[in-house]
Design a protein around this motif. Structure first.
Motif, PDB file in Angstrom:
ATOM      1  N   ALA A   1       0.841  -1.206   0.000  1.00 26.20           N
ATOM      2  CA  ALA A   1       0.000   0.000   0.000  1.00 26.20           C
ATOM      3  C   ALA A   1       0.874   1.254   0.000  1.00 26.20           C
ATOM      4  CB  ALA A   1      -0.930  -0.016   1.211  1.00 26.20           C
ATOM      5  N   TRP A   2       1.972   1.207   0.759  1.00 21.60           N
ATOM      6  CA  TRP A   2       2.870   2.364   0.825  1.00 21.60           C
ATOM      7  C   TRP A   2       3.516   2.623  -0.538  1.00 21.60           C
ATOM      8  CZ3 TRP A   2       3.561   6.493   3.491  1.00 21.60           C
ATOM      9  CH2 TRP A   2       4.717   7.250   3.285  1.00 21.60           C
ATOM     10  N   ARG A   3       3.987   1.555  -1.199  1.00 21.36           N
ATOM     11  CA  ARG A   3       4.608   1.712  -2.523  1.00 21.36           C
ATOM     12  C   ARG A   3       3.613   2.313  -3.511  1.00 21.36           C
ATOM     13  NH1 ARG A   3       7.080  -3.200  -1.287  1.00 21.36           N
ATOM     14  NH2 ARG A   3       5.533  -4.352  -2.486  1.00 21.36           N
ATOM     15  N   SER A   4       2.379   1.846  -3.470  1.00 25.07           N
ATOM     16  CA  SER A   4       1.348   2.365  -4.364  1.00 25.07           C
ATOM     17  C   SER A   4       1.070   3.844  -4.073  1.00 25.07           C
ATOM     18  CB  SER A   4       0.072   1.542  -4.205  1.00 25.07           C
ATOM     19  OG  SER A   4      -0.962   2.080  -4.986  1.00 25.07           O
ATOM     20  N   ALA A   5       0.946   4.187  -2.801  1.00 19.72           N
ATOM     21  CA  ALA A   5       0.657   5.572  -2.412  1.00 19.72           C
ATOM     22  C   ALA A   5       1.788   6.508  -2.815  1.00 19.72           C
ATOM     23  CB  ALA A   5       0.405   5.659  -0.907  1.00 19.72           C
ATOM     24  N   ARG A   6       3.024   6.079  -2.618  1.00 16.50           N
ATOM     25  CA  ARG A   6       4.127   6.973  -2.965  1.00 16.50           C
ATOM     26  C   ARG A   6       4.275   7.104  -4.474  1.00 16.50           C
ATOM     27  NH1 ARG A   6       9.283   3.238  -1.042  1.00 16.50           N
ATOM     28  NH2 ARG A   6       9.395   2.116  -3.000  1.00 16.50           N
ATOM     29  N   GLU A   7       3.942   6.062  -5.236  1.00 15.80           N
ATOM     30  CA  GLU A   7       3.951   6.171  -6.697  1.00 15.80           C
ATOM     31  C   GLU A   7       2.873   7.154  -7.142  1.00 15.80           C
ATOM     32  OE1 GLU A   7       6.021   4.836  -8.973  1.00 15.80           O
ATOM     33  OE2 GLU A   7       7.187   3.775  -7.453  1.00 15.80           O
ATOM     34  N   ASP A   8       1.669   7.030  -6.560  1.00 12.05           N
ATOM     35  CA  ASP A   8       0.569   7.942  -6.896  1.00 12.05           C
ATOM     36  C   ASP A   8       0.917   9.391  -6.563  1.00 12.05           C
ATOM     37  OD1 ASP A   8      -0.873   5.755  -7.728  1.00 12.05           O
ATOM     38  OD2 ASP A   8      -2.216   5.721  -5.981  1.00 12.05           O
ATOM     39  N   ALA A   9       1.700   9.581  -5.515  1.00 16.40           N
ATOM     40  CA  ALA A   9       2.092  10.934  -5.094  1.00 16.40           C
ATOM     41  C   ALA A   9       3.298  11.456  -5.867  1.00 16.40           C
ATOM     42  CB  ALA A   9       2.401  10.937  -3.592  1.00 16.40           C
ATOM     43  N   GLY A  10       3.847  10.618  -6.740  1.00 16.43           N
ATOM     44  CA  GLY A  10       5.017  11.037  -7.506  1.00 16.43           C
ATOM     45  C   GLY A  10       6.286  11.073  -6.678  1.00 16.43           C
TER      46      GLY A  10
END
Length: 166
Positions: free
Chosen positions: A94-103
Motif C-alpha cells: 500500500a505504501w509503494r502504491s501511495a508513494r507512486e501515486d504521489a510522484g
C-alpha cells in the motif's frame, strides 16, 4: 507520528486516548509487531512511551478508527477487511502504491519518522524531548534530527540579539 513501522503495526485502539480532547490526546507505544519473531514484542530498545498527539491529526485519526478499525479495545489500528492486523508486506504494498501515486517513488516509510522528528526539533524540542518522542536511547541517533537550518539559525540569533541589546 514518528513511529517505527513495527510500532505502527503494533498499535491497538486502547493505545489511543482522549482523541476528543486535543489537550489530553495521547498515543501509547507499548508493543511492536516483530516480523522476525512473528509476534508482538516490546518496542525496540525497550522504548515504551506515551506521546502527545497533534490536534491537527485528531479528526483524521478518529475518522480512520471509525471506518476501518474494529471497536474492541485490542483491535489493531491498521486492520484489514476481516478486522485482523495488516501484515507488514500488505502495508509495504500500500505504501509503494501511495508513494507512486504521489510522484515520490523514493520516499520510504521511515522518511515519515525522520521528517516528523526533524519538524519536532524545529519547534524547539530539547535533546531529551527528542530522545523520548523517538524512543531513542542513543544521543547520536537523536542528534540526526536536530538539523541546523539557516531559517532557524536566523530566528535564534534574533532572539539572542534581543536578550543582549544594550
Amino acid at each position: 507520528m514518528r513511529l517505527r513501522i513495527g510500532e505502527v503495526l503494533g498499535l491497538q485502539r486502547r493505545d489511543l486516548e482522549n482523541l476528543d480532547d486535543p489537550e489530553r490526546a495521547l498515543l501509547h507505544v507499548r508493543r511492536q509487531w516483530n516480523v522476525k519473531a512473528n509476534a508482538f514484542t516490546p518496542p525496540k530498545a525497550d522504548s515504551v512511551r506515551s506521546i502527545a498527539l497533534p490536534a491537527a491529526l485528531l479528526p483524521a485519526l478518529r475518522q480512520h478508527l471509525d471506518m476501518y478499525a474494529p471497536i474492541h479495545r485490542t483491535a489493531p489500528v491498521l486492520a484489514g477487511s476481516r478486522g485482523v492486523r495488516v501484515s507488514q508486506s500488505a502495508l509495504d504494498r500500500a505504501w509503494r502504491s501511495a508513494r507512486e501515486d504521489a510522484g515520490r517513488p523514493g520516499f520510504h516509510f521511515h522518511n515519515l519518522r525522520h521528517t516528523g522528528l526533524s519538524k519536532y526539533a524545529e519547534q524547539g524540542a530539547t535533546l531529551a524531548e527528542l530522545l523520548h518522542r523517538g524512543g531513542h536511547t542513543d544521543v547520536s541517533v537523536a542528534l540526526r534530527y536536530q538539523h541546523a537550518t539557516a531559517e532557524r539559525d536566523r530566528a535564534l540569533t534574533q532572539r539572542l540579539s534581543s536578550d543582549i541589546e544594550v
